[in-house]
Write an enzyme that holds these catalytic residues in place. Structure first.
Site, PDB file in Angstrom:
ATOM      1  N   MET A  30     113.123  10.909  68.381  1.00 48.04           N
ATOM      2  CA  MET A  30     113.662  12.110  68.379  1.00 48.04           C
ATOM      3  C   MET A  30     114.461  12.209  69.481  1.00 48.04           C
ATOM      4  SD  MET A  30     111.343  15.138  66.423  1.00 48.04           S
ATOM      5  CE  MET A  30     110.208  15.222  67.960  1.00 48.04           C
ATOM      6  N   GLY A  36     108.713   5.174  77.858  1.00 50.58           N
ATOM      7  CA  GLY A  36     107.684   4.983  76.757  1.00 50.58           C
ATOM      8  C   GLY A  36     108.380   4.618  75.444  1.00 50.58           C
ATOM      9  N   HIS A  37     109.643   5.246  75.241  1.00 46.28           N
ATOM     10  CA  HIS A  37     110.344   4.734  74.130  1.00 46.28           C
ATOM     11  C   HIS A  37     111.126   3.358  74.212  1.00 46.28           C
ATOM     12  CE1 HIS A  37     111.123   9.181  73.756  1.00 46.28           C
ATOM     13  NE2 HIS A  37     110.650   8.915  72.465  1.00 46.28           N
ATOM     14  N   GLY A 147     104.261   5.098  69.523  1.00 43.26           N
ATOM     15  CA  GLY A 147     103.523   5.242  70.476  1.00 43.26           C
ATOM     16  C   GLY A 147     102.173   5.937  70.505  1.00 43.26           C
ATOM     17  N   LYS A 149     100.659   7.896  72.120  1.00 44.69           N
ATOM     18  CA  LYS A 149     100.452   9.121  72.802  1.00 44.69           C
ATOM     19  C   LYS A 149     100.080   9.916  71.615  1.00 44.69           C
ATOM     20  CE  LYS A 149     103.820  11.659  74.560  1.00 44.69           C
ATOM     21  NZ  LYS A 149     103.580  12.865  73.466  1.00 44.69           N
ATOM     22  N   GLN A 153      99.486  11.115  64.882  1.00 43.87           N
ATOM     23  CA  GLN A 153     100.625  10.729  64.095  1.00 43.87           C
ATOM     24  C   GLN A 153     100.347   9.283  63.522  1.00 43.87           C
ATOM     25  OE1 GLN A 153     104.799  11.872  64.969  1.00 43.87           O
ATOM     26  NE2 GLN A 153     104.821   9.864  66.001  1.00 43.87           N
ATOM     27  N   LEU A 184     104.257   9.761  79.599  1.00 42.91           N
ATOM     28  CA  LEU A 184     105.719   9.824  79.541  1.00 42.91           C
ATOM     29  C   LEU A 184     105.911  10.652  78.345  1.00 42.91           C
ATOM     30  CD1 LEU A 184     107.290   6.963  81.011  1.00 42.91           C
ATOM     31  CD2 LEU A 184     106.605   8.709  82.060  1.00 42.91           C
ATOM     32  N   SER A 185     106.561  11.648  78.228  1.00 43.72           N
ATOM     33  CA  SER A 185     106.882  12.510  76.862  1.00 43.72           C
ATOM     34  C   SER A 185     108.337  13.058  77.408  1.00 43.72           C
ATOM     35  CB  SER A 185     106.008  13.533  76.646  1.00 43.72           C
ATOM     36  OG  SER A 185     106.326  14.538  75.941  1.00 43.72           O
ATOM     37  N   SER A 186     109.168  13.249  76.069  1.00 47.27           N
ATOM     38  CA  SER A 186     110.248  13.717  76.254  1.00 47.27           C
ATOM     39  C   SER A 186     110.175  15.338  76.778  1.00 47.27           C
ATOM     40  CB  SER A 186     111.162  13.853  75.058  1.00 47.27           C
ATOM     41  OG  SER A 186     111.180  12.511  74.522  1.00 47.27           O
TER      42      SER A 186
HETATM   43  O1  PAF Z   1     106.973  10.746  67.361  1.00 44.31           O
HETATM   44  C1  PAF Z   1     108.106  11.304  67.254  1.00 44.31           C
HETATM   45  O2  PAF Z   1     109.190  11.440  68.222  1.00 44.31           O
HETATM   46  C2  PAF Z   1     108.495  11.916  65.812  1.00 44.31           C
HETATM   47  O3  PAF Z   1     107.188  12.449  65.394  1.00 44.31           O
HETATM   48  C3  PAF Z   1     109.042  10.913  64.784  1.00 44.31           C
HETATM   49  C4  PAF Z   1     107.809   9.697  64.551  1.00 44.31           C
HETATM   50  C5  PAF Z   1     110.300  10.203  65.306  1.00 44.31           C
HETATM   51  C6  PAF Z   1     109.359  11.656  63.445  1.00 44.31           C
HETATM   52  O4  PAF Z   1     110.439  12.508  63.726  1.00 44.31           O
END
Ligand code: PAF
Length: 282
Positions: A30, A36-37, A147, A149, A153, A184-186
């Site tokens: 997102m 992390g990304h 990830g 974290k 999900q 780490l998180s947005s």
């Molecule tokens: O983890 C995320 O950033 C979101 O849930 C994802 C997997 C991109 C879906 O919008």
């Protein structure tokens, strides 16, 4: 690196990559990208001929409009980072492009999607399944990277991938942490420096709980984690659940499963910011 904004452009670029014989790795994001990304993208770059990164703040997974409005958006910095670390293709669609019509599909994978985040954020995992299934259908990747974290999900997306018959290898990737231990998180961009320090107690306490778990029961360990963190000024635990690492069903004894994870959500700071983290007991 190509940046495309429509499904048609995406398909064209993907077919060129496939014609060159590339395997495709997908990293759904997102945006507001951090290290992390970057670790997911770097792994995908190593394991695939070409890496596609989607950058899309998916409205259907937000159950709180304020949360959606506040979600950080940094597209230019994201694109620059992705170029540096070797992504081949970035897909950054508009909401209208992804949802020309409202998505009325429903996904249900209990108990995995009905406990913890599923119970507290109604519709959240349905929205995640809507967008991830659309991305899987459009990109048809060989591998997709998520990830750890967002532990729950990954469990939900794995169930959905099997359910819908996608031939995609879901690759969970380790949490990347700041030197303080903060995952780490947005959302960390919404924390002040002092709040980040406060938030670092979350992982510190989770790590300590590994030792506590040797002497205490599941219930006692969970209680001690919650009480320790609630005693820190500026933190408030929403839930801490010790659960089966595959189904996410709560466990009441350490011996109940060969895979046990503790998942936590904590509100931090003045705003407050909702932070999640987890720890593996086994
Ligand atoms: O983890 C995320 O950033 C979101 O849930 C994802 C997997 C991109 C879906 O919008």
């Amino acid at each position: 690196m190509q940046i495309v904004f429509t499904a048609d452009e995406l398909r064209k670029q993907l077919s060129a990559l496939r014609n060159e014989g590339c395997t495709i790795g997908l990293v759904p994001t997102m945006g507001a990208l951090h290290a992390g990304h970057a670790s997911l993208v770097e792994r995908s770059v190593c394991e695939n001929g070409a890496t596609v990164v989607s950058v899309f703040v998916n409205p259907t997974q937000f159950n709180d409009p304020k949360d959606l409005a506040c979600y950080p958006r940094t597209p230019e910095a994201d694109f620059a980072l992705l170029e540096r670390i070797g992504a081949a293709l970035v897909f950054a669609p508009t909401v209208e492009e992804m949802y020309p019509e409202p998505d009325t599909r429903t996904f249900s994978y209990p108990p995995t999607d009905s406990v913890m985040e599923g119970a507290l954020r109604p519709g959240h995992f349905n929205g995640v399944c809507q967008i991830v299934s659309k991305l899987f259908g459009l990109v048809r990747p060989d591998r997709a990277y998520f990830g750890e974290k967002d532990y729950q999900q990954i469990a939900v997306v794995s169930r959905m991938t099997t359910d819908l018959g996608f031939d995609i290898d879901i690759r969970p990737c380790p949490i990347v942490r700041a030197a303080s231990g903060l995952a780490l998180s947005s959302r960390n961009a919404l924390l002040s420096e002092t709040e980040k320090e406060t938030a670092s107690y979350i992982y510190r306490t989770l790590k300590e709980s590994l030792a506590w778990s040797a002497a205490l029961s599941v219930t006692e360990t969970a209680r001690k984690v919650i009480d320790t963190l609630n005693a820190v000024d500026g933190l408030e635990v929403e839930y801490f659940q010790i659960a089966d690492g595959r189904t996410l069903e709560p466990v009441s004894a350490w011996s109940q499963s060969d895979s046990v994870v503790g998942c936590i959500t904590v509100y931090c700071g003045a705003r407050p910011v909702r932070l999640i983290d987890n720890i593996r007991y086994k």
